[in-house]
Every structure is written in C-alpha cells, then in structure tokens.
Design an enzyme around this catalytic site. Structure first.
Site, short mmCIF file in Angstrom:
data_model
loop_
_atom_site.label_atom_id
_atom_site.label_comp_id
_atom_site.label_asym_id
_atom_site.label_seq_id
_atom_site.Cartn_x
_atom_site.Cartn_y
_atom_site.Cartn_z
N HIS A 60 -90.73 4.29 -63.81
CA HIS A 60 -90.60 4.99 -64.66
C HIS A 60 -89.78 4.57 -65.98
CE1 HIS A 60 -87.27 6.73 -62.59
NE2 HIS A 60 -87.07 7.46 -63.48
N HIS A 62 -87.36 6.19 -67.58
CA HIS A 62 -86.02 6.78 -67.93
C HIS A 62 -85.09 5.56 -68.06
CE1 HIS A 62 -86.39 11.20 -66.24
NE2 HIS A 62 -87.04 10.84 -67.53
N ASP A 64 -82.09 4.82 -67.16
CA ASP A 64 -81.30 4.32 -65.79
C ASP A 64 -82.67 3.72 -64.96
OD1 ASP A 64 -82.54 6.69 -64.92
OD2 ASP A 64 -81.08 6.89 -63.62
N HIS A 65 -83.42 3.28 -65.29
CA HIS A 65 -84.47 2.54 -64.64
C HIS A 65 -85.29 1.48 -65.53
CE1 HIS A 65 -84.54 5.16 -60.90
NE2 HIS A 65 -84.31 5.72 -61.92
N HIS A 115 -91.79 13.92 -62.15
CA HIS A 115 -90.49 13.49 -62.70
C HIS A 115 -90.59 12.89 -64.05
CE1 HIS A 115 -86.15 12.44 -62.36
NE2 HIS A 115 -86.43 11.24 -63.06
N ASP A 136 -87.89 7.58 -58.65
CA ASP A 136 -87.17 9.09 -58.91
C ASP A 136 -88.35 10.22 -58.18
OD1 ASP A 136 -84.92 8.00 -59.60
OD2 ASP A 136 -84.70 9.08 -61.35
N HIS A 175 -82.35 5.79 -55.92
CA HIS A 175 -81.03 6.31 -55.98
C HIS A 175 -80.50 6.45 -54.49
CE1 HIS A 175 -80.64 7.26 -60.47
NE2 HIS A 175 -81.76 7.52 -60.47
#
Length: 253
Positions: A60, A62, A64-65, A115, A136, A175
């Site tokens: 996705h 975001h 942090d991805h 998400h 996520d 995560h």
C-alpha cells in the site's frame, strides 16, 4: 521459494521488508523496502551471490511501506508493482490477477481496501508451499487501523478475501505487532488459542511466517466476529458492529 525477512526501524515502527527468491532461477522480488539504508546491504549481498532482482512490490502507499521506492530505483532500476497510489508505481494488478517469479512462484494479487483504499495482499504459491504478504491489513493476532475504510471493508478483507485462503497459508505481515495484539486479545477472550499465542510471543521476538491463516481464524479476534465471547465483549452481535467495536477498543489501548 526462499523468504528473507529484513527488519526495519526496530524499536519504533518495527516494519518488515521481504526478499522472496525463486530457488531454481534465483529471480527475486523485494516487498515494501521502505527504509533503503537497512534494505540495500541485504540486497547487495543477495545480488552479489547471484540473485536477480526483478521487481519492487508494495502492499500500500503509506510512507513506511512505499516511501523508499525512489531511493531504491537509484540502485535497482526495476518495475514497481503496487497499489495505484504507491510512489513511482509501474503496474497495479487487478484483484485476482496473477504473475510469476522465475519458474516456480505464482503470485496472486488480492485487493483488501480498508487500511488504505489501494491496499493489496499477495498470495505466493510454490508447489505446496503457500504464503501471503499482508502489509497492514492482517497482522499476527490483529489487523490494521481503518484509515481509509470501514469496519465492513475490513470484515471483507480479513474474513472473506484472506479467510478464503487455504488454512495452511503462512502469514507475513508488514509489522511485528504481535505482542501488542495479544495484550488486547486477552482482554477480549481467554481462549486456548490466544493463550498459546501469548506464550509464543513471550519467548519469541519475531512471529512472521510462524502462523497460518488457519491459526489466525483461531487466535485473531478480528477474525472471530461470530464468537459469542467476542460478541459479549463488544456488546454487539452484527458482524460489522462487532468489528467496529473491537477496533475502537484496540485504538483506545
């Protein structure tokens, strides 16, 4: 199929990137390499050893991805497969669309909006070996926040889309959140499956690939919306209402 987990931002985000390699051809993909400085040394070692990196895959958009994509392209100029909002994305596979890695690995894209609306999970199959990279959407013992979606969408993502996968499919989330998820789960239910997961995280730092979709159906309260104990905790009986109350309670922890 060889899977190498690459922990990133340990102690804060506790993210995972994953390097997946076809054993025969050495063709590989890197999933969610969001922090290049932690990922690139592992990739260099693999490539120097004969691995051929073919794609970056994102679950996705975001940061942090997918936030490492531009930096990654400086070292490896390869196509990026991911949701439509992912940075520098080359291709967004349709729901159910398949592609291959090398000779042995078949990958199926599973759209799981909630998400984020561009969330995609990826089922990897190599013979009898099945794994799913869930970003996520699904965590071991938990699920992602509903940032861009609804409780109904998460019920569909977890319990219809991912829940329909074979029970022996191993789960690789984005995560390492299992400890926190168990802490919440035991307030909802004291089932044997949840106690077993609690015991495992008490003595294991990492849980990715250690549990299956079948396990999640037993110890993940977000996948047990019809369980009377879970319903009693939420004070609701409708699936969407139960999902909504569980997420509200987890958010408040």
């Amino acid at each position: 199929m060889h899977i190498e987990s690459i922990p990133m931002w340990e102690g804060s985000g506790n993210n995972y990137a994953y390097l997946v390699t076809d054993d025969k051809t050495k063709e590989a993909v890197i999933i969610d390499p969001a922090n290049p400085q932690e990922v690139l040394p592992t990739l260099k070692k693999a490539v120097d050893g004969g691995v051929k990196l073919r794609n970056i895959i994102n679950t996705h958009h975001h940061h942090d991805h997918a936030g490492g994509n531009a930096e990654m392209l400086k070292s490896y100029d390869i196509p990026i497969i991911g949701g439509k909002d992912c940075e520098k994305v080359s291709k967004t596979p349709a729901h159910g669309e398949t592609f291959t890695i090398g000779d042995g690995i078949k990958v199926k894209a599973l759209h799981t909006p909630c998400h984020t609306q561009d969330s995609i999970c990826y089922l990897f199959e190599d013979g009898e070996d099945r794994v799913v990279f869930t970003g996520d959407t699904l965590f071991i013992g938990g699920c992602g926040r509903f940032f861009e979606g609804t409780a109904e969408e998460m019920d569909t993502a977890l319990n219809k889309t991912l829940g329909a996968l074979p029970d022996d499919t191993k789960v690789y989330p984005g995560h390492e959140y299992t400890k926190g998820n168990v802490k919440f789960a035991v307030t909802v239910s004291q089932s044997e499956a949840i106690k077993k997961l609690e015991s495992f995280v008490g003595s294991n730092k990492q849980t990715q690939g250690k549990f299956t979709i079948g396990d999640e159906k037993q110890h993940n309260v977000f996948m047990r919306l019809d369980d009377p104990t879970v319903q009693k905790y939420t004070g609701k009986t409708g699936r969407v209402d139960v999902m909504s109350k569980l997420r509200e309670a987890k958010n408040a922890m």
